[in-house]
Scaffold this active site. Structure first.
Site, PDB file in Angstrom:
ATOM      1  CG  ASP A  27     104.238  24.791  39.329  1.00  0.00           C
ATOM      2  OD1 ASP A  27     105.482  24.711  39.315  1.00  0.00           O
ATOM      3  OD2 ASP A  27     103.508  24.264  38.458  1.00  0.00           O
ATOM      4  CD1 TRP A  32     107.137  35.857  38.123  1.00  0.00           C
ATOM      5  CD2 TRP A  32     109.319  35.819  38.679  1.00  0.00           C
ATOM      6  NE1 TRP A  32     107.453  37.087  38.651  1.00  0.00           N
ATOM      7  CE2 TRP A  32     108.785  37.092  38.996  1.00  0.00           C
ATOM      8  CE3 TRP A  32     110.662  35.569  38.935  1.00  0.00           C
ATOM      9  CZ2 TRP A  32     109.564  38.101  39.572  1.00  0.00           C
ATOM     10  CZ3 TRP A  32     111.445  36.579  39.502  1.00  0.00           C
ATOM     11  CH2 TRP A  32     110.887  37.830  39.807  1.00  0.00           C
ATOM     12  NE  ARG A  40     114.165  25.335  36.555  1.00  0.00           N
ATOM     13  CZ  ARG A  40     112.836  25.239  36.541  1.00  0.00           C
ATOM     14  NH1 ARG A  40     112.162  25.714  35.510  1.00  0.00           N
ATOM     15  NH2 ARG A  40     112.218  24.656  37.520  1.00  0.00           N
ATOM     16  CG  HIS A  44     113.912  28.014  42.790  1.00  0.00           C
ATOM     17  ND1 HIS A  44     112.628  27.585  42.535  1.00  0.00           N
ATOM     18  CD2 HIS A  44     114.733  27.247  42.015  1.00  0.00           C
ATOM     19  CE1 HIS A  44     112.672  26.605  41.643  1.00  0.00           C
ATOM     20  NE2 HIS A  44     113.934  26.384  41.307  1.00  0.00           N
ATOM     21  CD  GLU A  74     106.965  12.591  42.445  1.00  0.00           C
ATOM     22  OE1 GLU A  74     106.819  13.526  43.258  1.00  0.00           O
ATOM     23  OE2 GLU A  74     106.418  11.475  42.586  1.00  0.00           O
ATOM     24  CD1 TRP A  76     113.890  13.535  46.410  1.00  0.00           C
ATOM     25  CD2 TRP A  76     115.755  14.761  46.604  1.00  0.00           C
ATOM     26  NE1 TRP A  76     114.005  13.930  47.730  1.00  0.00           N
ATOM     27  CE2 TRP A  76     115.142  14.675  47.878  1.00  0.00           C
ATOM     28  CE3 TRP A  76     116.943  15.482  46.477  1.00  0.00           C
ATOM     29  CZ2 TRP A  76     115.682  15.289  49.013  1.00  0.00           C
ATOM     30  CZ3 TRP A  76     117.479  16.090  47.607  1.00  0.00           C
ATOM     31  CH2 TRP A  76     116.849  15.987  48.858  1.00  0.00           C
ATOM     32  NE  ARG A  78     111.992  20.626  39.491  1.00  0.00           N
ATOM     33  CZ  ARG A  78     111.299  21.739  39.595  1.00  0.00           C
ATOM     34  NH1 ARG A  78     111.905  22.864  39.899  1.00  0.00           N
ATOM     35  NH2 ARG A  78     109.989  21.734  39.395  1.00  0.00           N
ATOM     36  CG  LEU A 138     100.364  30.217  60.011  1.00  0.00           C
ATOM     37  CD1 LEU A 138      99.003  29.848  59.437  1.00  0.00           C
ATOM     38  CD2 LEU A 138     101.109  31.119  59.013  1.00  0.00           C
ATOM     39  NE  ARG A 195     100.597  22.956  39.900  1.00  0.00           N
ATOM     40  CZ  ARG A 195     101.193  21.800  39.766  1.00  0.00           C
ATOM     41  NH1 ARG A 195     100.574  20.695  40.133  1.00  0.00           N
ATOM     42  NH2 ARG A 195     102.417  21.719  39.272  1.00  0.00           N
ATOM     43  CB  SER A 203     102.260  17.755  41.234  1.00  0.00           C
ATOM     44  OG  SER A 203     102.001  18.349  39.994  1.00  0.00           O
ATOM     45  CD  GLU A 214      84.990  23.866  47.451  1.00  0.00           C
ATOM     46  OE1 GLU A 214      85.003  24.105  46.226  1.00  0.00           O
ATOM     47  OE2 GLU A 214      84.171  23.101  47.990  1.00  0.00           O
TER      48      GLU A 214
HETATM   49  C1  IPE Z   1     105.054  20.594  42.315  1.00  0.00           C
HETATM   50  O1  IPE Z   1     105.602  21.382  41.318  1.00  0.00           O
HETATM   51  C2  IPE Z   1     105.995  20.485  43.478  1.00  0.00           C
HETATM   52  C3  IPE Z   1     106.253  21.736  44.193  1.00  0.00           C
HETATM   53  C4  IPE Z   1     105.658  22.889  44.015  1.00  0.00           C
HETATM   54  C5  IPE Z   1     107.246  21.645  45.223  1.00  0.00           C
HETATM   55  P1  IPE Z   1     106.339  20.724  40.052  1.00  0.00           P
HETATM   56  O2  IPE Z   1     106.722  21.842  39.164  1.00  0.00           O
HETATM   57  O3  IPE Z   1     107.419  19.821  40.493  1.00  0.00           O
HETATM   58  O4  IPE Z   1     105.160  19.865  39.421  1.00  0.00           O
HETATM   59  P2  IPE Z   1     104.994  19.174  37.991  1.00  0.00           P
HETATM   60  O5  IPE Z   1     106.160  18.256  37.824  1.00  0.00           O
HETATM   61  O6  IPE Z   1     104.998  20.253  36.967  1.00  0.00           O
HETATM   62  O7  IPE Z   1     103.694  18.469  38.059  1.00  0.00           O
HETATM   63  C1  IPE Z   2     108.094  25.637  41.906  1.00  0.00           C
HETATM   64  O1  IPE Z   2     108.520  26.249  40.744  1.00  0.00           O
HETATM   65  C2  IPE Z   2     109.231  25.361  42.873  1.00  0.00           C
HETATM   66  C3  IPE Z   2     109.603  23.945  43.020  1.00  0.00           C
HETATM   67  C4  IPE Z   2     109.016  22.934  42.445  1.00  0.00           C
HETATM   68  C5  IPE Z   2     110.737  23.647  43.867  1.00  0.00           C
HETATM   69  P1  IPE Z   2     109.146  25.402  39.547  1.00  0.00           P
HETATM   70  O2  IPE Z   2     110.599  25.257  39.796  1.00  0.00           O
HETATM   71  O3  IPE Z   2     108.397  24.142  39.361  1.00  0.00           O
HETATM   72  O4  IPE Z   2     108.910  26.378  38.322  1.00  0.00           O
HETATM   73  P2  IPE Z   2     108.338  25.964  36.880  1.00  0.00           P
HETATM   74  O5  IPE Z   2     107.062  25.231  37.105  1.00  0.00           O
HETATM   75  O6  IPE Z   2     109.388  25.108  36.228  1.00  0.00           O
HETATM   76  O7  IPE Z   2     108.124  27.275  36.179  1.00  0.00           O
HETATM   77 MG    MG Z   3     106.796  23.542  38.267  1.00  0.00          MG
END
Ligand code: IPE
Ligand code: IPE
Ligand code: MG
Length: 259
Positions: A27, A32, A40, A44, A74, A76, A78, A138, A195, A203, A214
């Site tokens: 996440d 970042w 954004r 990625h 979820e 999807w 965005r 792995l 996380r 999530s 853990e």
């Molecule tokens: C969780 O991150 C899903 C992934 C890392 C792929 P999100 O950024 O989507 O989670 P929420 O919505 O903040 O909980």
């Molecule tokens: C995790 O980073 C990547 C995916 C969920 C695909 P985010 O895109 O959720 O980044 P933040 O949480 O909005 O900073």
């Molecule tokens: Mg996020």
């Protein structure tokens, strides 16, 4: 950019007490990037650099399973541009990295609603899974279009269907049978769930499988989570006492007996 190695943390790790399976919620890519004045999607792309380093590192230290949450059901919801950019990044990354995975003895797996991914993603993933199918190092499991509620609901549906068609009986439904209907049926449960980026939530990730994992939360955003940060998480994990419902005294007696 590779972080300088802090050899102290690596050397203080007990190689006999490493988790077999690490699950990560990657996440914070967006935050970042925003903090650095970028969009954004830039985050990625940098996140992929972390994936590459963490996969390499896990292979080197002998982790057997690494499950990465790359895209949730979820996600999807965005903005369309971000979803498209993520799918494109996925295709390009798999295309570029498949040879490297093969060379490094990494076997690729995918969990999630595979059919909901764009056809081109399915094709690249299928090819990479085939290419790496005989690798024995792995196991890299990508959770794509994945959510636990989807997975558990599907398992219940499939169990009900098999009960109705006579394949299984009501009395057959045990924890073991239930697990065999999950997409993770071939993998042991994760001992450690990491996380990044400061959120203290799951999530919709591996809810059933994380029953006794853990949990490790760090404020570091995913693109900044590299080798050093993984060692720190592993070190923290090794300080925990995993009791599985027993008392601390029972665990310590057991450890002493097996020492
Ligand atoms: C969780 O991150 C899903 C992934 C890392 C792929 P999100 O950024 O989507 O989670 P929420 O919505 O903040 O909980
Ligand atoms: C995790 O980073 C990547 C995916 C969920 C695909 P985010 O895109 O959720 O980044 P933040 O949480 O909005 O900073
Ligand atoms: Mg996020």
């Amino acid at each position: 950019m590779v972080q300088p190695l802090n050899m102290d943390v690596l050397q203080s790790l007990d190689r006999n007490k490493l988790p077999r399976h690490i699950a990560i919620i990657m996440d914070g890519n967006g935050r970042w990037a925003k903090e650095r004045g970028h969009d954004r999607v830039f985050g990625h792309h940098e996140g992929v650099v972390s994936v590459r380093e963490i996969v390499k590192c896990c292979g080197e230290i002998g982790i057997q399973y690494l499950t990465l949450y790359a895209f949730s059901t979820e996600n999807w919801n965005r903005p369309k541009e971000e979803v498209n950019a993520l799918m494109e990044l996925l295709v390009n990354t798999i295309r570029k990295e498949a040879e490297e995975l093969k060379k490094n003895n990494v076997r690729l797996h995918v969990i999630g609603d595979f059919d909901s991914l764009p056809v081109i993603c399915q094709k690249e993933l299928n090819e990479a899974m085939e290419m790496t199918a005989s690798n024995t190092g792995l196991n890299l499991v990508l959770a794509l279009s994945y959510s636990s509620k989807w997975e558990i609901t599907k398992a219940v549906h499939d169990i009900a269907a098999d009960t109705i068609n006579g394949k299984i009986k009501l009395a057959d439904i045990t924890d073991g049978l239930f697990k065999s209907y999950l997409s993770t049926k071939n993998f042991p449960d994760p001992e450690l769930m990491i996380r990044t980026s400061g959120e203290h939530r799951i999530s919709n990730y591996l809810l059933y499988q994380l029953a006794y994992a853990e949990l490790y939360f760090t404020d570091v955003h995913w693109p900044a989570f590299r080798r050093q940060q993984l060692y720190e998480a592993l070190f923290d994990y090794q300080q925990r006492e995993r009791r599985f419902g027993k008392t601390s005294e029972q665990i310590q007696t057991n450890t002493a007996q097996h020492a």
